[in-house]
Design an enzyme around this catalytic site. Structure first.
Site, PDB file in Angstrom:
ATOM      1  N   TYR A   1      -5.693  30.748-101.033  1.00 36.39           N
ATOM      2  CA  TYR A   1      -6.751  29.759-100.957  1.00 36.39           C
ATOM      3  C   TYR A   1      -6.857  29.251 -99.521  1.00 36.39           C
ATOM      4  O   TYR A   1      -5.906  28.680 -98.979  1.00 36.39           O
ATOM      5  CB  TYR A   1      -6.485  28.613-101.936  1.00 36.39           C
TER       6      TYR A   1
ATOM      7  N   CYS B   1     -16.555   2.756-102.331  1.00 38.24           N
ATOM      8  CA  CYS B   1     -17.253   1.874-103.261  1.00 38.24           C
ATOM      9  C   CYS B   1     -18.574   2.522-103.678  1.00 38.24           C
ATOM     10  O   CYS B   1     -18.901   2.581-104.850  1.00 38.24           O
ATOM     11  CB  CYS B   1     -17.507   0.514-102.629  1.00 38.24           C
TER      12      CYS B   1
ATOM     13  N   ASP C   1     -19.795  -5.912-103.692  1.00 37.34           N
ATOM     14  CA  ASP C   1     -19.718  -7.305-103.264  1.00 37.34           C
ATOM     15  C   ASP C   1     -21.149  -7.754-102.970  1.00 37.34           C
ATOM     16  O   ASP C   1     -21.762  -7.355-101.980  1.00 37.34           O
ATOM     17  CB  ASP C   1     -18.830  -7.366-102.019  1.00 37.34           C
TER      18      ASP C   1
END
Length: 282
Positions: free
Chosen positions: A124, A166, A189
């Site tokens: 890989y 977020c 927020d």
């Protein structure tokens, strides 16, 4: 902007008080949503002054693909990410890396002894994937694709990030020659973060529209945990008491996503109410 003020009002009225990792309680509401039409103006809040320069610098930093904030902090005197960065400026593989250098592994067959047709092994090889370039290409070649998705969430790398994303995913969608964007945010927020996210992703949508020959369309925003910190309540109530003013316009120039500068983003007719200070919860 009415959509934002309605969000503030809903969360203040219907949210529930919750503890969290910062030590400052929040009033929290699950699964909030709003959308705005970018044809009505650039959604930079007018009920308080939002630092436009910092919004655009943050967007340009996302587009740089770096894992540190030195360009923001040292070259542009922008300190919005200082609280989460290490002393040397590193923040790990957060938004810039995920947007422009998303890590993945490609399977390859390797000949172990050099003779074709003999023993082989699958290995890989680590690669990097530019999600922004891919989105631009799809918007030009297959604009009605439902797969123009950019993700900032990588479970295997969360421990290396200064702050888990977020705003975790956004999707571009084209209808009637207009470019729409939907942002999904796991945590928001409302006083500090959401005004920045709204302005940042709207600016990105306007820029992407220019680069692909489209018109700006809708910006839609889903916030899973939309919250107001207890020490932000008074400031938000002050915003609710203010009358929104006409939205400004955002004019974007530039012809390449990697060559955009602060000067390519011109804010026109911004006349906000005075700034309201809010303390950051880290």
């Amino acid at each position: 902007m009415k959509q934002y003020l309605d969000l503030v009002d809903r969360v203040l009225k219907n949210g529930v008080r919750k503890e969290n990792r910062t030590g400052v309680d929040t009033i929290s509401s699950f699964g909030e949503f709003y959308k705005v039409d970018l044809a009505d103006g650039y959604p930079l809040l007018t009920t308080k002054k939002v630092p436009f320069r910092s919004v655009i610098l943050e967007l340009l930093w996302y587009l740089r693909g770096e894992d540190h904030i030195r360009w923001l902090r040292d070259e542009n005197n922008c300190h919005i990410w200082d609280a989460w960065a290490a002393e040397d400026g590193h923040v790990g593989p957060i938004y810039p890396v995920m947007w422009r250098r998303f890590p993945y592994y490609e399977e390859q067959e390797v000949d172990l002894d050099g003779d074709a047709g003999t023993l082989k092994k699958m290995v890989y090889d680590k690669k990097e994937y530019d999600q922004i370039r891919n989105a631009l290409e799809l918007l030009k070649t297959d604009p009605h694709s439902r797969r123009i998705v950019i993700s900032a969430w990588h479970p295997g790398l969360l421990s290396q990030m200064a702050l888990p994303p977020c705003h975790v995913m956004f999707v571009f969608n084209v209808a009637n020659g207009r470019l729409n964007c939907h942002l999904t945010q796991r945590s928001g927020d409302i006083a500090l973060g959401i005004p920045f996210n709204l302005a940042c992703y709207s600016a990105l949508t306007i820029a992407m529209a220019r680069l692909t020959g489209l018109e700006p369309g809708l910006f839609a925003h889903t916030i899973v945990d939309a919250h107001i910190y207890i020490n932000h309540v008074d400031g938000l109530r002050e915003q609710l008491s203010r009358e929104p003013r006409p939205l400004p316009r955002l004019e974007v120039t530039g012809n390449d996503i990697d060559e955009l500068t602060l000067e390519d983003f011109k804010l026109v007719d911004y006349n906000p109410h005075p700034r309201i200070p809010f303390e950051v919860a880290v």
